[in-house]
Design an enzyme around this catalytic site. Structure first.
Site, short mmCIF file in Angstrom:
data_model
loop_
_atom_site.label_atom_id
_atom_site.label_comp_id
_atom_site.label_asym_id
_atom_site.label_seq_id
_atom_site.Cartn_x
_atom_site.Cartn_y
_atom_site.Cartn_z
N CYS A 116 0.81 -1.23 0.00
CA CYS A 116 0.00 0.00 0.00
C CYS A 116 0.83 1.27 0.00
O CYS A 116 0.32 2.35 -0.24
CB CYS A 116 -0.96 0.00 1.19
N HIS A 256 -3.35 7.26 2.63
CA HIS A 256 -3.75 5.98 2.07
C HIS A 256 -5.13 5.62 2.64
O HIS A 256 -5.38 5.82 3.83
CB HIS A 256 -2.72 4.92 2.45
N ASN A 286 -10.09 0.22 -0.34
CA ASN A 286 -8.63 0.24 -0.37
C ASN A 286 -8.13 -0.33 -1.71
O ASN A 286 -8.19 -1.54 -1.93
CB ASN A 286 -8.10 -0.60 0.81
O1 UT7 Z 1 -3.90 -1.23 3.48
C1 UT7 Z 1 -3.02 -2.16 3.99
C2 UT7 Z 1 -3.03 -2.21 5.43
N1 UT7 Z 1 -4.28 -2.74 5.93
C3 UT7 Z 1 -4.95 -2.08 6.84
O2 UT7 Z 1 -4.57 -0.98 7.20
C4 UT7 Z 1 -6.13 -2.76 7.49
C5 UT7 Z 1 -6.03 -2.64 8.98
N2 UT7 Z 1 -7.07 -3.37 9.67
C6 UT7 Z 1 -8.36 -2.99 9.68
O3 UT7 Z 1 -8.74 -2.07 8.98
C7 UT7 Z 1 -9.31 -3.69 10.60
O4 UT7 Z 1 -8.59 -4.52 11.48
C8 UT7 Z 1 -10.41 -4.56 9.89
C9 UT7 Z 1 -11.36 -3.64 9.17
C10 UT7 Z 1 -9.77 -5.52 8.92
C11 UT7 Z 1 -11.21 -5.32 10.92
O5 UT7 Z 1 -11.76 -4.44 11.87
P1 UT7 Z 1 -11.55 -4.70 13.42
O6 UT7 Z 1 -12.26 -3.61 14.11
O7 UT7 Z 1 -10.08 -4.82 13.68
O8 UT7 Z 1 -12.30 -6.05 13.63
P2 UT7 Z 1 -11.78 -7.38 14.33
O9 UT7 Z 1 -10.91 -8.14 13.40
O10 UT7 Z 1 -11.25 -7.02 15.68
O11 UT7 Z 1 -13.13 -8.17 14.54
C12 UT7 Z 1 -14.14 -7.70 15.46
C13 UT7 Z 1 -15.35 -8.62 15.33
C14 UT7 Z 1 -14.99 -10.11 15.37
O12 UT7 Z 1 -16.06 -10.77 16.00
P3 UT7 Z 1 -15.95 -11.20 17.54
O13 UT7 Z 1 -14.75 -12.10 17.61
O14 UT7 Z 1 -15.77 -9.91 18.28
O15 UT7 Z 1 -17.27 -11.87 17.78
C15 UT7 Z 1 -14.97 -10.48 13.91
O16 UT7 Z 1 -15.23 -11.84 13.71
O17 UT7 Z 1 -15.97 -8.39 14.07
C16 UT7 Z 1 -16.08 -9.64 13.35
N3 UT7 Z 1 -15.94 -9.36 11.95
C17 UT7 Z 1 -16.97 -9.02 11.14
N4 UT7 Z 1 -18.29 -8.88 11.40
C18 UT7 Z 1 -19.08 -8.51 10.35
C19 UT7 Z 1 -14.80 -9.36 11.21
N5 UT7 Z 1 -15.08 -9.03 9.94
C20 UT7 Z 1 -16.42 -8.82 9.87
C21 UT7 Z 1 -17.30 -8.44 8.83
N6 UT7 Z 1 -18.61 -8.30 9.12
N7 UT7 Z 1 -16.87 -8.19 7.57
#
Ligand code: UT7
Length: 332
Positions: A116, A256, A286
């Site tokens: 990225c 970004h 993204n």
């Molecule tokens: O560009 C390159 C670099 N990449 C980035 O900068 C991305 C950085 N990361 C992120 O943007 C975020 O970590 C994500 C958007 C990928 C995920 O968001 P998060 O707030 O970190 O969510 P999480 O992984 O902590 O998951 C929270 C909850 C989990 O459920 P439980 O375990 O709390 O019950 C996940 O299973 O949200 C759940 N979850 C979803 N729910 C609905 C994960 N993905 C989804 C989804 N829809 N798409």
């Protein structure tokens, strides 16, 4: 002789027509519009459809438009650097496919891969060719067909990424406009959190790797998020400090577009209000190397000669960086 700086003298972008909405994703994986919007700021993203179409099919229309806007003949381009993580093929370089397609018969070209942060790394590299006085017309493209490496059964990655890209023209300037400074960083120990498991020389494609779905982007989102928030804010603050820039000196932050929450954290750290932050994550998600040139393209008419602009990115590798640009032209 006055110092030569590398000025951006034009910008263009391209996104494919197909719009993949959060609503459509709800039919593909267990997710919902409210979760995606509140956690990432994304409503929809573009997807390049069609057999045999790769990243060059995003880059070529962007570069052709750039040539038109800057009144440049293809044969005048001397160098084209393409930042991409999703090249059309492992080899040859996508840059070569682009130069051939647009008729840039006098240009040499190569790809640069920094996930990225690719566009920033390419821009910094290209600026040196201009500053040295060796070249006068260099095109920098950032484009990705992320849909080619995204697993649309994995709700944690498929909601974020989209396809798109943009390009800028770099030319010499002796009035002090253009790229002023770059802070670029990488840390390979972060590779474990964001990578593609197979398809490289370490693990070439086999039936097993395909069945194990190892040709898709693997991301540990929370880990990447943690590093991204700190990394992008740190380098943005560093480039400001190094150049004695106060918040009020900054006309625009061009971040970004990976997650609206990462963008907000960077803007807060820089003390820059939301009205100065370029944003299009809501519509494109993204696009990896494409996000920053796409932002510049969409906000071009609001940019004024002399504006101090900070470009900032964080991505897989890990790679991250910030570039300070003094904008070189008024809206045309
Ligand atoms: O560009 C390159 C670099 N990449 C980035 O900068 C991305 C950085 N990361 C992120 O943007 C975020 O970590 C994500 C958007 C990928 C995920 O968001 P998060 O707030 O970190 O969510 P999480 O992984 O902590 O998951 C929270 C909850 C989990 O459920 P439980 O375990 O709390 O019950 C996940 O299973 O949200 C759940 N979850 C979803 N729910 C609905 C994960 N993905 C989804 C989804 N829809 N798409």
């Amino acid at each position: 002789m006055s110092k030569i700086t590398a000025a951006i003298t034009g910008v263009a972008g391209y996104v494919p027509d197909y719009v993949l909405t959060n609503k459509e994703l709800e039919t593909m994986v267990d997710t919902n519009d409210e979760w995606i919007l509140s956690r990432t700021g994304i409503k929809e993203r573009r997807i390049l459809k069609g057999e045999g179409k790769g990243t060059s099919h995003i880059a070529v229309p962007a570069v052709l438009d750039l040539l038109k806007k800057t009144n440049t003949k293809p044969e005048e381009v001397e160098l084209l650097i393409c930042a991409t993580t999703t090249p059309d093929m492992v080899f040859p370089a996508t840059a070569n496919l682009i130069t051939a397609e647009i008729g840039a018969v006098n240009a040499f070209g190569y790809d640069l891969q920094a996930a990225c942060s690719g566009f920033l790394f390419a821009l910094a590299t290209a600026s040196k060719f201009i500053e040295s006085g060796q070249y006068k017309k260099v095109v920098v493209v950032g484009a990705d067909k992320m849909s080619s490496i995204i697993d649309y059964t994995d709700r944690t990655t498929c909601i974020i990424f989209g396809d798109g890209g943009g390009a800028v023209m770099l030319e010499p300037n002796t009035d002090g406009y253009g790229i002023q400074d770059a802070v670029l960083k990488s840390d390979g120990s972060g590779a474990q959190y964001l990578h593609m498991k197979a398809g490289g020389s370490r693990k070439p494609a086999t039936m097993d790797t395909i069945l194990a779905r190892e040709h898709y982007a693997y991301q540990e989102g929370q880990q990447v998020f943690k590093f991204a928030v700190r990394g992008m804010a740190d380098v943005s603050a560093e480039v400001m400090e190094r150049n004695n820039l106060k918040s009020e000196d900054i006309a625009w932050l061009v971040p970004h577009q990976a997650n609206k929450r990462i963008i907000d954290a960077t803007a807060n750290r820089m003390g820059v209000g939301s009205e100065k932050v370029m944003l299009n994550i809501e519509r494109y998600g993204n696009t990896t190397s494409g996000t920053i040139p796409l932002c510049l393209w969409e906000y071009e008419n609001q940019l004024k000669k002399g504006d101090n602009i900070i470009l900032a990115a964080f991505g897989g590798g890990f790679t991250w960086g910030a570039i300070y640009v003094k904008w070189a032209y008024d809206p045309k």
